[in-house]
Design a protein around this motif. Structure first.
Motif, short mmCIF file in Angstrom:
data_model
loop_
_atom_site.label_atom_id
_atom_site.label_comp_id
_atom_site.label_asym_id
_atom_site.label_seq_id
_atom_site.Cartn_x
_atom_site.Cartn_y
_atom_site.Cartn_z
N GLN A 1 58.27 56.15 61.75
CA GLN A 1 57.59 54.52 60.43
C GLN A 1 55.97 55.34 60.81
O GLN A 1 56.03 55.93 61.67
CB GLN A 1 57.76 53.64 61.44
N LEU A 2 55.63 55.05 59.39
CA LEU A 2 54.41 55.53 59.15
C LEU A 2 52.95 54.08 58.69
O LEU A 2 54.22 53.52 57.55
CB LEU A 2 54.25 56.51 57.99
N GLY A 3 52.97 53.75 59.35
CA GLY A 3 51.97 52.75 58.80
C GLY A 3 50.60 53.17 58.74
O GLY A 3 49.77 54.23 59.75
N TYR A 4 49.38 51.90 58.13
CA TYR A 4 48.07 52.61 58.00
C TYR A 4 47.26 51.05 58.07
O TYR A 4 47.77 49.73 57.24
CB TYR A 4 47.88 52.53 57.15
N THR A 5 46.38 49.98 59.04
CA THR A 5 45.84 49.19 58.94
C THR A 5 44.56 49.67 58.71
O THR A 5 43.76 50.84 59.08
CB THR A 5 45.47 49.24 60.89
N LEU A 6 44.10 48.58 57.53
CA LEU A 6 42.71 48.55 56.64
C LEU A 6 41.59 48.59 57.68
O LEU A 6 41.77 48.08 59.25
CB LEU A 6 43.01 47.88 55.84
N PRO A 7 40.27 49.01 58.05
CA PRO A 7 39.13 49.29 58.67
C PRO A 7 39.10 47.62 58.52
O PRO A 7 39.49 46.85 57.40
CB PRO A 7 38.33 49.73 58.56
N GLN A 8 38.44 46.70 59.56
CA GLN A 8 37.87 45.15 59.90
C GLN A 8 37.10 45.22 58.80
O GLN A 8 37.02 44.29 58.41
CB GLN A 8 37.32 45.30 61.59
N ARG A 9 35.89 45.64 58.36
CA ARG A 9 34.83 46.09 57.56
C ARG A 9 36.00 45.76 55.94
O ARG A 9 34.61 44.38 55.43
CB ARG A 9 33.90 46.95 57.01
N LEU A 10 36.65 46.17 55.55
CA LEU A 10 37.36 45.91 54.05
C LEU A 10 38.30 44.67 54.13
O LEU A 10 38.17 43.98 53.99
CB LEU A 10 38.25 47.16 54.35
N VAL A 11 39.08 44.16 55.68
CA VAL A 11 39.28 42.93 55.45
C VAL A 11 39.39 41.92 55.57
O VAL A 11 39.63 40.93 55.09
CB VAL A 11 40.86 43.14 55.87
N GLU A 12 37.94 41.80 56.24
CA GLU A 12 37.06 39.91 56.62
C GLU A 12 36.59 40.19 55.78
O GLU A 12 35.91 38.38 55.24
CB GLU A 12 36.12 41.05 57.63
N LYS A 13 35.90 41.33 54.46
CA LYS A 13 35.92 40.56 52.84
C LYS A 13 36.90 39.35 51.99
O LYS A 13 36.48 39.32 51.09
CB LYS A 13 35.13 41.68 52.03
N MET A 14 37.85 39.85 53.20
CA MET A 14 39.07 38.85 52.09
C MET A 14 39.31 37.76 52.81
O MET A 14 40.58 37.28 52.37
CB MET A 14 40.56 39.83 51.42
N ARG A 15 38.77 37.85 54.42
CA ARG A 15 38.72 36.73 54.98
C ARG A 15 40.45 37.16 55.72
O ARG A 15 41.40 35.54 56.28
CB ARG A 15 38.75 35.18 54.40
N ILE A 16 40.44 37.75 55.85
CA ILE A 16 41.80 38.16 56.71
C ILE A 16 40.95 39.08 57.93
O ILE A 16 40.38 39.61 57.79
CB ILE A 16 42.86 39.08 55.53
N LYS A 17 41.92 38.67 59.23
CA LYS A 17 41.71 39.43 60.20
C LYS A 17 42.54 40.82 59.96
O LYS A 17 41.62 41.70 61.22
CB LYS A 17 42.18 38.74 61.23
N LYS A 18 43.65 40.84 60.32
CA LYS A 18 43.71 42.20 60.26
C LYS A 18 45.21 42.44 58.77
O LYS A 18 45.41 41.32 58.08
CB LYS A 18 44.99 42.34 61.36
N LEU A 19 44.89 43.07 58.58
CA LEU A 19 45.83 44.61 57.08
C LEU A 19 46.48 45.55 57.85
O LEU A 19 46.09 46.48 57.36
CB LEU A 19 45.70 43.80 55.90
N ARG A 20 48.14 45.36 57.84
CA ARG A 20 48.74 46.69 57.99
C ARG A 20 49.60 47.29 56.55
O ARG A 20 50.40 46.22 56.79
CB ARG A 20 49.37 46.75 59.32
N VAL A 21 49.79 48.33 56.09
CA VAL A 21 51.11 48.38 55.47
C VAL A 21 51.71 49.78 55.91
O VAL A 21 51.15 50.67 57.09
CB VAL A 21 50.13 48.88 54.22
N TYR A 22 53.21 49.76 55.82
CA TYR A 22 53.78 50.42 56.66
C TYR A 22 55.24 50.82 55.67
O TYR A 22 55.28 50.11 54.79
CB TYR A 22 54.21 49.76 57.81
#
Length: 154
Positions: free
Chosen positions: A73-94
């Protein structure tokens, strides 16, 4: 990552000498079979129903060593400063792959042969006896699974 493998084992590839219906031969078998004087001797004649071609012998024994990447599995969690702008606490794609890479020289579908035996028509796990252990008689091939996904925490 999850890896699996085994070395130093033999498999009796009964599929080279048995046809349970009208199954075709593999292209390799058909192209390299013996079919008269001066032809290939890699495989016996395709006429396995007669003569001694189908009887057990060392021709059917192959190396069962293998190495498999069972899960990766390969995944990436977007940086907090980017996802806060979308009103999301955490965003991970894998992306995930199961049984995607298999390395073996065995000519059957899979060198991972699990022994089993038939008792009154029921197939049971071969925990008591090694009746068919290491014998490939139409083993179902391993399948690969690929997944992609997104985990979102609000």
């Amino acid at each position: 990552m999850d890896f699996q493998g085994v070395a130093g084992v033999d498999i009796y590839n009964a599929n080279l000498g048995l046809r349970f219906g009208n199954e075709n031969f593999t292209k390799d078998f058909y192209d390299h079979r013996w079919h008269g004087e001066g032809t290939s001797n890699t495989y016996p004649s395709a006429n396995i129903g007669g003569g001694d071609n189908y009887k057990p012998n060392s021709f059917f024994v192959e190396d069962g060593s293998y190495f498999r990447v069972r899960n990766i599995q390969l995944g990436y969690t977007l940086p907090q400063r980017l996802v806060e702008k979308m009103r999301i606490k955490k965003l991970r794609v894998y992306a995930n792959a199961q049984n995607a890479l298999n390395f073996f020289k065995y000519k059957g579908f899979s060198p991972e042969i699990v022994g089993s035996f038939k008792n009154n028509g029921n197939v049971k796990a071969n925990s008591d006896a090694n009746i068919n252990s290491g014998i490939d008689t139409n083993v179902y091939p391993m399948f690969a699974t690929y997944n992609v996904g997104v985990n979102v925490t609000f």
